[in-house]
Scaffold this active site. Structure first.
Site, PDB file in Angstrom:
ATOM      1  N   LYS A 139       0.775  -1.193   0.095  1.00 49.84           N
ATOM      2  CA  LYS A 139      -0.096  -0.092   0.009  1.00 49.84           C
ATOM      3  C   LYS A 139       1.027   1.226   0.024  1.00 49.84           C
ATOM      4  O   LYS A 139       0.460   2.324  -0.553  1.00 49.84           O
ATOM      5  CB  LYS A 139      -0.968   0.058   1.197  1.00 49.84           C
ATOM      6  CG  LYS A 139      -2.100  -0.939   1.052  1.00 49.84           C
ATOM      7  CD  LYS A 139      -3.088  -0.989   2.184  1.00 49.84           C
ATOM      8  CE  LYS A 139      -4.224  -1.918   2.055  1.00 49.84           C
ATOM      9  NZ  LYS A 139      -4.950  -2.176   3.333  1.00 49.84           N
ATOM     10  N   LYS A 221      -8.277  -8.604  -7.776  1.00 47.06           N
ATOM     11  CA  LYS A 221      -9.380  -9.069  -7.034  1.00 47.06           C
ATOM     12  C   LYS A 221     -10.489  -7.945  -6.919  1.00 47.06           C
ATOM     13  O   LYS A 221     -10.231  -6.736  -7.270  1.00 47.06           O
ATOM     14  CB  LYS A 221      -9.115  -9.310  -5.607  1.00 47.06           C
ATOM     15  CG  LYS A 221      -8.855  -8.384  -4.732  1.00 47.06           C
ATOM     16  CD  LYS A 221      -9.100  -9.061  -3.194  1.00 47.06           C
ATOM     17  CE  LYS A 221      -9.096  -7.598  -2.230  1.00 47.06           C
ATOM     18  NZ  LYS A 221      -9.270  -8.277  -0.864  1.00 47.06           N
ATOM     19  N   LYS A 224     -13.301  -2.803  -3.471  1.00 47.61           N
ATOM     20  CA  LYS A 224     -14.208  -1.381  -3.149  1.00 47.61           C
ATOM     21  C   LYS A 224     -13.184  -0.289  -3.763  1.00 47.61           C
ATOM     22  O   LYS A 224     -13.709   0.718  -4.110  1.00 47.61           O
ATOM     23  CB  LYS A 224     -14.509  -1.299  -1.811  1.00 47.61           C
ATOM     24  CG  LYS A 224     -15.383  -1.798  -0.910  1.00 47.61           C
ATOM     25  CD  LYS A 224     -15.617  -1.240   0.245  1.00 47.61           C
ATOM     26  CE  LYS A 224     -16.133  -2.432   1.259  1.00 47.61           C
ATOM     27  NZ  LYS A 224     -15.514  -2.173   2.810  1.00 47.61           N
TER      28      LYS A 224
END
Ligand code: AMP
Length: 368
Positions: A139, A221, A224
């Site tokens: 991240k 994947k 959101k």
């Protein structure tokens, strides 16, 4: 590596029973803790990987389910949107069938014990350990300024778990290292200050590792945070949106409907979605689709998804119209969660030297 093999390796690695420090035997019951961030509308991947598991577990075990709003502050966000998301997520979870009489459903930030324990655990964590966690590396890699929250949120996750002395944590594959960190922090705390926390373990369930993939790029994947909304089917998407998204799902140049998750990721993802929502086996689906091409098959998948979502959407819409009820569910969850977490925190304060003589303090308070 096949999914089954990977499942068994991970299961073997993490399947040891919850370690109970010697002086804590009867205090520990099986207690499941999970959390979900209010960072946007729930999608079908969240349902498969998380909500479906909670629905299975809620009738058997004590579940504590936190709307992890503090975690959703890790990256920049819009305050008004966050409040809206918290209520919408609560309504959607209830609409999916989460039963607030069986599950302690609450807003993480409403129980200050999480952040207090986070501080205690932060003081026994090391920067090197946190900076090595794969999620942090992933991240932070493209960020110029890395928020501290991104480095330390696994410590908050450990506090989320340990403040309830939770024993079983249903997690996705990508969170296994965070459970290991939690186990290590619990052991360090127990060794340094005396047996306090049972050592939690990850709960790996049948079909836990079925991961739905992005409709636009099946190598990723379904998420959101994907900037392309067409990459995911949200639980509250209208039938028209569902059809459009599935019609535009990326497949390949072969027109047959066959299941080959290695070389035909796109069509296999549609079959996984179809199989999940219809409860049909992959074999039956492929047999039934023998005489149609992938374009026609997309209509079949879309119909099955719309049918699956319909009752969830109707129920969620009712909850969304009753904000008072949603707030009362969260308040009742807060009370129950606070009671449990405060007991643990009292013990933590006592063992770590923060709590002064209660009797004397009470006497002094009374005299003031
Ligand atoms: P997130 O909102 O990404 O933090 O995900 C919340 C939960 O949903 C986690 O337990 C994830 O493991 C699960 N989840 C998220 N995306 C997927 C997906 N594409 N397939 C299966 N499970 C997912």
């Amino acid at each position: 590596m096949t999914l089954i093999r990977r499942y068994h390796i991970v299961k073997k690695f993490f399947s040891s029973q919850t370690e109970i420090p010697p002086n804590l035997p009867e205090k520990c019951t099986k207690r499941i803790l999970s959390g979900i961030q209010p960072t946007g509308a729930l999608h079908l991947g969240n349902y498969v990987g998380a909500v479906a598991q909670w629905l299975k577990l809620q009738d058997k075990y004590e579940i504590i389910l936190s709307i992890a709003d503090l975690h959703s502050m890790t990256l920049p966000y819009e305050p008004k949107q966050l409040s809206k998301n918290i209520l919408e997520l609560t309504a959607t979870l209830l609409g999916c069938g989460i039963n607030p009489n069986r599950v302690i459903l609450f807003q993480q930030s409403s129980v200050p014990a999480h952040t207090e324990l986070y501080w205690s655990l932060g003081c026994i964590s090391t920067m090197a350990r946190l900076a090595h966690l794969p999620q942090f590396k992933e991240k932070s890699v493209n960020l110029k300024e890395i928020p501290l929250g991104l480095l330390v949120y696994p410590v908050l996750q450990a506090a989320d778990i340990l403040c309830y002395k939770a024993t079983d944590i249903p997690v996705g594959e990508d969170q296994l290292q965070h459970i290991q960190l939690t186990q290590d922090l619990a052991r360090i705390f127990n060794n340094r200050f005396g047996a306090t926390f049972p050592i939690p373990h990850s709960l790996i369930l049948e079909n836990k590792f079925i991961k739905l993939r992005s409709l636009r790029d099946p190598s990723k994947k379904m998420s959101k945070s994907d900037p392309d909304p067409k990459s995911r089917i949200c639980l509250l998407d209208t039938p028209d949106h569902v059809l459009k998204k599935i019609k535009r799902a990326l497949t390949d140049f072969t027109s047959e409907v066959t299941y080959d998750p290695k070389d035909r990721l796109g069509v296999s993802n549609l079959i996984d979605i179809h199989s999940f929502v219809s409860k049909k086996s992959v074999e039956d689906i492929c047999r039934e689709a023998e005489n149609i091409n992938t374009g026609q098959y997309k209509n079949v998948v879309a119909r099955a998804v719309v049918e699956f979502l319909d009752p969830i959407q109707k129920s969620t819409a009712k909850y969304l119209q009753n904000e008072d009820y949603l707030l009362s569910v969260l308040e009742s969850g807060r009370k129950k969660a606070s009671e449990l977490a405060e007991q643990t925190l009292d013990e933590v304060r006592m063992k770590s030297g923060l709590k002064l003589s209660v009797q004397k303090v009470n006497k002094i308070k009374a005299s003031l």
